[in-house]
Design a protein around this motif. Structure first.
Motif, PDB file in Angstrom:
ATOM      1  N   LEU A 375      -6.405 -19.565  28.071  1.00  0.00           N
ATOM      2  CA  LEU A 375      -5.821 -20.382  29.411  1.00  0.00           C
ATOM      3  C   LEU A 375      -4.214 -20.810  29.460  1.00  0.00           C
ATOM      4  CD1 LEU A 375      -8.150 -21.487  32.210  1.00  0.00           C
ATOM      5  CD2 LEU A 375      -6.598 -20.079  32.994  1.00  0.00           C
ATOM      6  N   ASN A 377      -1.646 -23.975  29.336  1.00  0.00           N
ATOM      7  CA  ASN A 377      -1.444 -25.195  29.393  1.00  0.00           C
ATOM      8  C   ASN A 377      -0.153 -25.339  30.780  1.00  0.00           C
ATOM      9  OD1 ASN A 377      -0.348 -28.158  29.313  1.00  0.00           O
ATOM     10  ND2 ASN A 377      -2.449 -28.111  27.957  1.00  0.00           N
ATOM     11  N   ARG A 380       2.331 -28.171  29.680  1.00  0.00           N
ATOM     12  CA  ARG A 380       2.867 -28.327  28.127  1.00  0.00           C
ATOM     13  C   ARG A 380       4.056 -26.888  28.599  1.00  0.00           C
ATOM     14  NH1 ARG A 380       2.020 -30.456  23.804  1.00  0.00           N
ATOM     15  NH2 ARG A 380       0.501 -31.344  25.410  1.00  0.00           N
ATOM     16  N   HIS A 384       7.589 -28.012  27.985  1.00  0.00           N
ATOM     17  CA  HIS A 384       8.681 -27.212  27.136  1.00  0.00           C
ATOM     18  C   HIS A 384       9.908 -25.976  28.081  1.00  0.00           C
ATOM     19  CE1 HIS A 384       6.587 -27.715  23.915  1.00  0.00           C
ATOM     20  NE2 HIS A 384       5.388 -27.254  23.384  1.00  0.00           N
ATOM     21  N   LYS A 385       9.705 -25.925  29.368  1.00  0.00           N
ATOM     22  CA  LYS A 385      10.955 -25.215  28.963  1.00  0.00           C
ATOM     23  C   LYS A 385      11.894 -25.847  30.122  1.00  0.00           C
ATOM     24  CE  LYS A 385      11.935 -21.128  33.019  1.00  0.00           C
ATOM     25  NZ  LYS A 385      11.401 -20.548  34.159  1.00  0.00           N
ATOM     26  N   ARG A 387      13.111 -28.178  27.979  1.00  0.00           N
ATOM     27  CA  ARG A 387      13.481 -28.998  26.736  1.00  0.00           C
ATOM     28  C   ARG A 387      14.498 -28.049  27.131  1.00  0.00           C
ATOM     29  NH1 ARG A 387       8.620 -30.553  25.203  1.00  0.00           N
ATOM     30  NH2 ARG A 387       8.239 -33.030  24.382  1.00  0.00           N
ATOM     31  N   ASP A 388      14.298 -26.349  27.201  1.00  0.00           N
ATOM     32  CA  ASP A 388      15.127 -25.310  26.945  1.00  0.00           C
ATOM     33  C   ASP A 388      15.880 -25.658  27.474  1.00  0.00           C
ATOM     34  OD1 ASP A 388      13.643 -24.304  24.394  1.00  0.00           O
ATOM     35  OD2 ASP A 388      12.213 -22.547  25.844  1.00  0.00           O
ATOM     36  N   ARG A 462       6.037 -40.548  28.229  1.00  0.00           N
ATOM     37  CA  ARG A 462       5.231 -40.945  28.685  1.00  0.00           C
ATOM     38  C   ARG A 462       5.652 -42.484  29.098  1.00  0.00           C
ATOM     39  NH1 ARG A 462      -0.919 -39.209  27.746  1.00  0.00           N
ATOM     40  NH2 ARG A 462      -0.161 -36.777  27.225  1.00  0.00           N
TER      41      ARG A 462
ATOM     42  N   LEU B 105      17.398 -29.427  19.898  1.00  0.00           N
ATOM     43  CA  LEU B 105      15.560 -30.427  19.933  1.00  0.00           C
ATOM     44  C   LEU B 105      15.364 -31.269  19.519  1.00  0.00           C
ATOM     45  CD1 LEU B 105      14.389 -27.029  21.924  1.00  0.00           C
ATOM     46  CD2 LEU B 105      14.120 -28.900  22.580  1.00  0.00           C
ATOM     47  N   ARG B 113       6.181 -27.279  18.748  1.00  0.00           N
ATOM     48  CA  ARG B 113       6.122 -25.189  19.300  1.00  0.00           C
ATOM     49  C   ARG B 113       5.277 -24.296  17.939  1.00  0.00           C
ATOM     50  NH1 ARG B 113      11.239 -24.450  22.437  1.00  0.00           N
ATOM     51  NH2 ARG B 113      11.047 -25.659  24.199  1.00  0.00           N
ATOM     52  N   LYS B 125      -6.280 -22.999  22.774  1.00  0.00           N
ATOM     53  CA  LYS B 125      -6.344 -23.664  24.164  1.00  0.00           C
ATOM     54  C   LYS B 125      -5.605 -24.653  23.705  1.00  0.00           C
ATOM     55  CE  LYS B 125      -9.835 -22.512  27.716  1.00  0.00           C
ATOM     56  NZ  LYS B 125     -10.732 -23.053  28.317  1.00  0.00           N
ATOM     57  N   ILE B 126      -4.250 -25.614  24.886  1.00  0.00           N
ATOM     58  CA  ILE B 126      -4.124 -26.414  24.328  1.00  0.00           C
ATOM     59  C   ILE B 126      -3.750 -27.597  25.267  1.00  0.00           C
ATOM     60  CG2 ILE B 126      -1.947 -27.880  24.707  1.00  0.00           C
ATOM     61  CD1 ILE B 126      -0.762 -25.119  23.707  1.00  0.00           C
ATOM     62  N   GLU B 131      -2.673 -41.422  26.564  1.00  0.00           N
ATOM     63  CA  GLU B 131      -2.188 -42.244  25.201  1.00  0.00           C
ATOM     64  C   GLU B 131      -2.488 -43.596  25.018  1.00  0.00           C
ATOM     65  OE1 GLU B 131       1.972 -42.527  24.870  1.00  0.00           O
ATOM     66  OE2 GLU B 131       1.809 -39.395  24.771  1.00  0.00           O
TER      67      GLU B 131
END
Lengths: 672, 340
Positions: A375, A377, A380, A384-385, A387-388, A462, B105, B113, B125-126, B131
Motif C-alpha cells: 500500500l 503511503n 509521503r 514528494h509531489k 516537492r517536485d 513539522r 531538492l 527517495r 511499506k513506508i 517526532e
C-alpha cells in the motif's frame, strides 16, 4: 575500557599479537576504540557494551573472551574466591540497613600495613591501563578492580569509630569526598558509615577523612555489591563518575565480591608491608545469588541465525564462555555463571553462539516472501509531489531546525504558551519546538541575502503545539519564502501565482483568498490573505511585516506562505473529467474599468460570471494600472456557447448585461 | 550548323542559370543571352536573313530555347527569392541558454527517495511516526530498562511537561512498535524520519538528524535474510557490488544485535583515508527483534522472528556526494543546496 596486552596474554595464554587480539575481539565481542604503545606493553581500548559491564570490564573477563574466541577453555591463573577466614584479633561488624541497595558487604581488617610504592610490575600494568600509581594500598585496590572487575575501597581504621553501617544518607547530611569537595546528600544516596558519620559514598567514592595516608597502619578493605539503579541515580544527581560507579551501575555479580576480596587480601599480605596480615573479616551476604538455567532449543538457534550449526559446536561455544551445558536431544540445558547477568533468554544465548561462530560465516539468502504490491503511503507521495512542483517553480528546498529560542517567539509575535519547551537544551536556540516554520525560514532568507539578490525557498517540516490536554501534537507544513526586489509591488502576486499553480496542479480548484486586514502575528497587515478551501483554513499567504524583517536586518521585502499539508490531504481533489471541445467559436471581449479603492477583484469576477451565466467561458485579468487614487483594471472575457454559434447581437447583449451589473452593483466606471 | 549552335546556347545558359547564386548574377546571365545584344537575340534577329528552309528549321528551335531560358530564369529567380540568407541568420550557438528559474531538492530528500524506491521495489511499506515521542515508546516499549546505562547510549532532549515524560525521539525505532501494534506479520516496512540527539555540533556531529529504519517480521526471518537484504540494498544504492560485515553490538530491543559495516565505497575495501585504512565503513545498527518488543506489540511470544535495522541518512548522503561537513545540511545555504 583500556586493557594491558601483556596482562591479557598472561591470563589467557594467547599467542596472538596485539593487533590480532584487537581484530578478533572487534569482530567477535567489542568494538575496538584505540591501540597505543605503552612502554614495552600495548594498551588496547575496547568499548564494552552496556550489558557486558557485569563481566567484561576486567582483564579476567576479557581473557575469558579471548579464549572463547580462540576456541580454548579459560583457566584462571589464580585462586578465585577463597577468602581466608581468620579467627583471630578483634572482630569486625558490618550492618546492612537496606538489603535491596546493598546485596553483600565484605570487610577485611589488614594490620601492620606499611605504605610504600607498589612493585614495578604492578605499576607498569596500571600505567598501561591509564591509571597513575599512588602507593601499594591504593594501587592494589585498583589492580584488583582492573583484574577481576570488583571495585574495592580501603579505609584507615583509626579514622573510623565502631561498626561499619551501610545505610541511606540523611537529608542534608554532608560528606567531603576524596576529590576534596563537600557533597550534600539525601535519602536517595547510600553511604558507608561508622557509628558517627558517613565515611564513603557507597560505590561511588570514599570519604576524604577516612582515606589511607602515609601514616596508615591498619585498613578496612571493602569489597561490596551495591544496587545498580541507586548508584546510577546518585552519580547522575551528584555529577560524579568514577571507575567504581561505572562498574556498579552496570550491575555486578555479588559473588564477585568474594573473588575481589580474596585476590586483594592475597596481594596486600604480600606487598602491603613485611608483616601485613589479615586480622578480621566480616561477610554479610543475606541472599546468595545462585546460577540459573536456560533451556536452549538448538533448532531455534539455527532458525534465528539462518545457519546450520551442529549442536556439539553450540555446546562447545557455550562451555568456553563458562557455562555448564547438558544436552538432551535437541535441548541444551545451560547453567549460567552468576557473572553473566546479561544472559536470561534463549536469544541471549543465540547471540553468544552467533558471534563466536562468526557472523561472517552465516550465509546470506533471500527471504521467502509473498509477492504483494505494498500500500502506498499517501502522505509521503503527496509530499514528494509538492516537492517536485515547488522545484519546478524555482523554489529550492531547505531543512531547518525544529527548534528556536525565545527571541524568535518575541520577534515573530508568537504566543509563548503555545510552545513546547525542551527541558534540557544545550543553548537558548534549542529551547522551544517550532510552532511556526516561518522564523527559521526567515533566518535562512537572511543567510542567503549575503550571496543572492533574488531567490525562493521552501521547507516541508513539522510544527509542534499543545492541545488542551497538554499532549504534544505535530502537523506537517509547507512553508515558502520569495525574495525578488525587481518585483516591487508585485511580490505578493509573484508568489501567489506559484501557489495557485501548485494547488491547481495538485487538483485543488476554487481556493479562496480572504482579506485579512488585521494585525496577525508576523504578517503584513494589509498584504496578507487567509487561504481557504471548502470552508477550511489551509494557511496564509502574504508579505512578512517589514518591522519583523528589520529585527533580522532584512531590508528587502519577503513574501511567504504556509500551507497545512495534513488539512490539504483531507480535502477532495477535482477528478479529471474530459469536457468535449466545443464545435462553436468563442469570441474575446475586453473590458477596461476604473474601480474604487475598496472594490475587490474577486467580487468583479463573481459579478461577471453571475451576470453572464454559462456564456462566460473565461475571465482573465491582463492589466492593472494604479496611479494615485485611480485604479484601472483590464479584463479579457471569453464568450461562447456549447450549443450554437452566437450572433453578434447575442454577444452584445450579454456584454451589456455584464457591464451594467458591474456599474450598478460595484460602482465601477467602464471605459467605452 | 545553326541548330547545333542554338542547342549549345541552350545547354550553356541553362547550366549557368542553375549555378547562379544571386539575382544579380541571374540578371547578367539573362542579359548575356536574351538581352538586346544577347547571343540568342542576335540569332533570332538574323532569322529573317536565312533561306526559308533553314528558317523553318531554326526558327521554332530558337524560339523554344528563348522560352526555356526565360522560364529557367523565372524559376531560378523564385528559388533565389525563397532562399534563406544563412549568413544573416547566423547566431553563436555556444552562448548559454536563457536562464529559467530552477529549484533544487535537498540532498537528504534525494537520498531518502533513492532509498524509498529501492525498498518499495522490494515490497516494503513506508510508515511514519511522531517526532515528539513519549518516553514509553522511545525507550520502555523498546525494552530499555528504567535507570539503565543503555539510556545513556543516546543523548536525549526531554520535553518540559509535568503530565507525562516526552522526548524528542532519539531514533525512528518507536515507530516499529507503533506499526506492529496496528499490523500483523508477515510485514516489511521502512520508517524514514527526523531524530534528535542532545549533543554539541561540529563537522561530524549534529543534534538534528535523519534516520532510516527497516523492519521485517515473519515466521522464519533470520540473520541470513538480514545479510541478504542489506547487501542487496547497498549494492543497488551505490550501484556497485557492496559487501557487508556484522559485528556484535547491544541494543535493548534486538537480540542478537549487530553493528554493520560496508566495504569502503571509495577504495572498495583496499584501505584509504576515508575508511582510515581499514577498508570498512561503519553504517548503522541492527538485530533480531527482541521477543519482549513483540510482546509489547501484542504478538504471542516465540511465534514470530524478525529483524530491524537503522542508519543515518546524513552519513549516506555524505558518502554519496562527498560532503565533508554535516552542518551544511541544516545550514540553509543555497550555495550548498543548488549543487544537488
Amino acid at each position: 575500557m583500556k586493557y594491558s596486552y601483556n596482562w591479557l596474554k598472561e591470563l589467557s595464554g594467547t599467542k596472538k599479537m596485539p593487533i590480532q587480539i584487537a581484530d578478533i575481539i572487534n569482530m567477535r565481542a567489542f568494538e575496538l576504540e584505540d591501540t597505543r604503545k605503552a612502554g614495552s606493553d600495548t594498551q588496547l581500548e575496547f568499548n564494552i557494551l552496556p550489558n557486558r559491564g557485569h563481566d567484561a570490564l576486567s582483564h579476567v573477563g576479557m581473557a575469558r573472551e579471548i579464549c572463547a574466541v580462540e576456541g580454548r577453555k579459560f583457566f584462571p591463573r589464580f585462586g578465585l574466591g577463597n577468602v581466608p577466614r581468620p579467627n583471630l584479633g578483634f572482630g569486625l561488624k558490618v550492618e546492612i540497613k537496606d538489603k535491596n541497595l546493598c546485596q553483600r558487604y565484605i570487610g577485611a581488617v589488614i594490620e601492620n600495613i606499611k605504605i610504600n610504592p607498589s612493585p614495578k610490575w604492578l605499576q607498569q600494568k596500571l600505567i598501561a591501563c591509564g591509571i597513575k600509581p599512588i602507593n601499594n594500598i591504593v594501587d592494589i585496590t585498583n589492580y584488583v578492580m582492573l583484574e577481576t572487575g570488583q571495585p574495592l575501597h580501603a579505609f584507615d581504621i583509626k579514622k573510623t569509630t565502631g561498626n561499619i553501617i551501610v545505610r541511606k544518607a540523611k537529608r542534608g547530611e554532608k560528606i567531603k569526598l576524596l576529590d576534596e569537595k563537600i557533597y550534600e546528600l539525601n535519602e536517595n544516596n547510600l553511604v558507608i558509615a561508622d557509628s558517627e558519620k558517613p565515611i564513603a559514598l557507597a560505590g561511588v567514592m570514599g570519604g576524604s577523612k577516612s582515606s589511607v595516608t602515609e601514616k596508615t597502619k591498619t585498613i578496612i578493605l571493602e569489597s561490596a555489591n551495591f544496587n545498580a539503579k541507586n548508584i546510577r541515580k546518585t552519580r547522575t544527581a551528584l555529577g560524579l563518575q568514577t571507575e567504581s560507579s561505572y562498574r556498579f551501575e552496570r550491575e555486578i555479580d555479588p559473588n564477585l565480591a568474594e573473588i575481589g576480596a580474596a585476590r586483594a587480601i592475597e596481594l596486600l599480605q604480600e606487598y602491603g608491608g613485611k608483616n601485613a596480615k589479615i586480622a578480621a573479616i566480616a561477610d554479610t551476604y543475606p541472599k546468595k545469588l545462585k546460577p540459573w538455567t536456560i533451556k536452549l532449543n538448538s533448532e531455534y538457534v539455527n532458525n534465528l541465525l539462518g545457519e546450520k550449526i551442529e549442536i556439539l559446536r553450540m555446546e562447545k561455544i557455550l562451555e568456553r564462555l563458562g557455562m555448564k551445558v547438558k544436552q538432551s536431544e535437541k535441548l541444551l540445558n545451560c547453567e549460567i555463571p552468576t557473572r553473566r547477568l546479561d544472559l536470561v533468554t534463549e536469544e541471549d544465548l543465540i547471540e553468544e553462539i552467533g558471534r563466536i561462530y562468526g557472523y561472517e560465516n552465516i550465509r546470506e539468502f533471500a527471504p521467502k516472501m509473498e509477492l504483494s504490491v505494498p500500500l502506498e503511503n499517501a502522505k509521503r507521495n503527496f509530499e514528494h509531489k509538492i516537492r517536485d512542483v515547488m522545484t519546478a517553480l524555482g523554489f529550492s528546498e531547505v531543512y531547518n531546525y525544529s527548534f528556536y529560542g525565545v527571541k524568535e517567539i518575541e520577534n515573530f509575535r508568537l504566543e509563548l504558551k503555545n510552545h513546547i519547551e525542551v527541558a534540557n537544551p544545550m543553548n537558548p536556540d534549542q529551547q522551544y519546538m517550532r510552532w511556526s516554520l516561518m522564523p527559521n525560514l526567515v533566518k535562512a532568507v537572511r543567510i542567503n541575502l549575503k550571496n543572492f539578490e533574488k531567490f525562493s525557498l521552501f521547507e516541508i517540516g513539522r510544527k509542534f503545539f499543545y492541545e488542551k490536554n497538554k499532549i504534544p501534537q505535530e502537523k506537517t507544513i509547507l512553508a515558502s519564502a520569495l525574495v525578488n526586489p525587481s518585483a516591487k509591488n508585485n511580490l505578493f502576486f509573484k508568489l501567489k501565482s506559484k501557489l495557485e499553480f501548485l494547488l491547481d496542479h495538485l487538483g485543488y480548484k476554487n481556493t479562496k483568498y480572504e482579506i485579512l486586514n488585521t494585525k496577525y502575528l508576523f504578517w503584513h497587515s494589509s498584504r496578507t490573505a487567509r487561504i481557504t478551501l471548502h470552508g477550511k483554513e489551509l494557511g496564509y499567504i502574504g508579505e512578512i511585516d517589514p518591522a519583523v524583517l528589520k529585527k533580522y536586518n532584512i531590508s528587502c521585502r519577503v513574501a511567504a506562505f504556509g500551507l497545512k499539508i495534513d488539512e490539504l490531504l483531507t480535502l477532495p481533489r477535482a477528478e479529471k473529467i474530459y469536457h468535449p471541445i466545443s464545435k462553436f467559436p468563442t469570441v474575446e471581449r475586453d473590458i477596461s474599468m476604473f474601480v474604487g479603492e475598496k472594490v475587490l477583484y474577486a467580487d468583479i469576477e463573481k459579478k461577471i460570471r453571475n451576470a453572464g451565466g454559462k456564456l462566460v467561458l473565461g475571465v482573465e485579468l491582463f492589466d492593472v494600472f494604479e496611479k494615485e487614487d485611480v485604479k484601472s483594471l483590464a479584463l479579457r472575457l471569453k464568450i461562447g456557447s456549447s450549443a450554437k454559434t452566437l450572433t453578434s447581437a447575442e454577444i452584445e447583449a450579454v456584454m451589456k448585461k455584464i457591464i451594467s451589473t458591474l456599474e450598478k452593483e460595484l460602482k465601477v466606471k467602464v471605459r467605452k | 550548323m545553326l541548330k547545333q549552335k542554338i542547342e549549345g546556347i541552350k545547354s550553356e545558359s541553362l547550366e549557368k542559370i542553375k549555378k547562379s547564386a544571386s539575382e544579380r548574377e541571374l540578371y547578367d546571365i539573362k542579359v548575356k543571352y536574351l538581352g538586346r545584344n544577347g547571343s540568342l537575340t542576335k540569332i533570332l534577329k538574323n532569322l529573317k536573313n536565312l533561306s526559308p528552309e533553314k528558317r523553318r528549321v531554326a526558327g521554332p528551335v530558337a524560339n523554344q530555347v528563348r522560352r526555356d531560358i526565360k522560364e529557367a530564369c523565372q524559376n531560378k529567380k523564385k528559388e533565389l527569392a525563397e532562399q534563406v540568407d544563412w549568413e544573416k541568420e547566423k547566431i553563436d550557438v555556444t552562448l548559454p541558454g536563457r536562464k529559467t528559474e530552477t529549484g533544487h531538492l535537498h540532498p537528504i530528500t534525494l537520498v531518502q527517495r533513492d532509498i524509498e524506491k529501492i525498498f518499495t521495489s522490494m515490497g516494503f511499506k513506508i510508515a511514519d511516526g511522531p517526532e515528539i515521542e513519549s518516553d514509553w515508546y522511545n525507550f520502555t516499549a523498546l525494552n530499555f530498562p528504567q535507570d539503565h546505562p543503555a539510556r545513556d547510549m543516546q543523548d536525549t532532549f526531554w520535553v518540559k511537561n509535568n503530565k507525562e515524560k516526552f522526548v524528542l525521539r532519539t531514533h525512528t525505532s518507536p515507530v516499529q512498535v507503533r506499526f506492529m501494534k496496528e499490523n500483523k506479520p508477515p510485514l516489511k516496512v521502512i520508517i524514514p524520519g527526523r531524530v534528535f540527539r542532545n549533543e554539541a555540533t561540529d563537522a561530524t556531529h549534529e543534534h538534528t538528524l535523519h534516520q532510516f529504519e527497516a523492519l521485517v517480521v515473519g515466521d522464519d526471518v533470520s540473520v541470513g535474510h538480514f545479510k541478504y537484504i542489506v547487501q542487496e540494498f547497498f549494492t543497488q544504492f551505490f550501484s556497485k557490488e557492496t559487501k557487508i560485515r556484522l559485528r556484535p553490538c547491544y541494543f535493548p530491543f534486538t537480540e542478537p544485535s549487530f553493528e554493520f559495516d560496508i566495504n569502503c565505497t571509495v577504495c572498495n575495501g583496499k584501505g584509504c583515508p576515508s575508511c582510515k585504512g581499514g577498508g570498512w565503513l561503519e553504517i548503522g545498527g541492527a538485530g533480531m527483534v527482541s521477543q519482549n518488543v513483540f510482546a509489547v506489540a501484542g504478538y504471542p511470544k516465540n511465534k514470530y522472528q524478525g529483524f530491524a535495522w537503522g542508519f543515518g541518512l546524513e552519513r549516506l548522503a555524505m558518502m554519496k556526494y562527498k560532503i565533508n561537513d554535516i552542518r551544511l545540511f541544516h545550514g540553509g545555504d543555497l550555495r550548498f543546496i543548488q549543487q544537488f
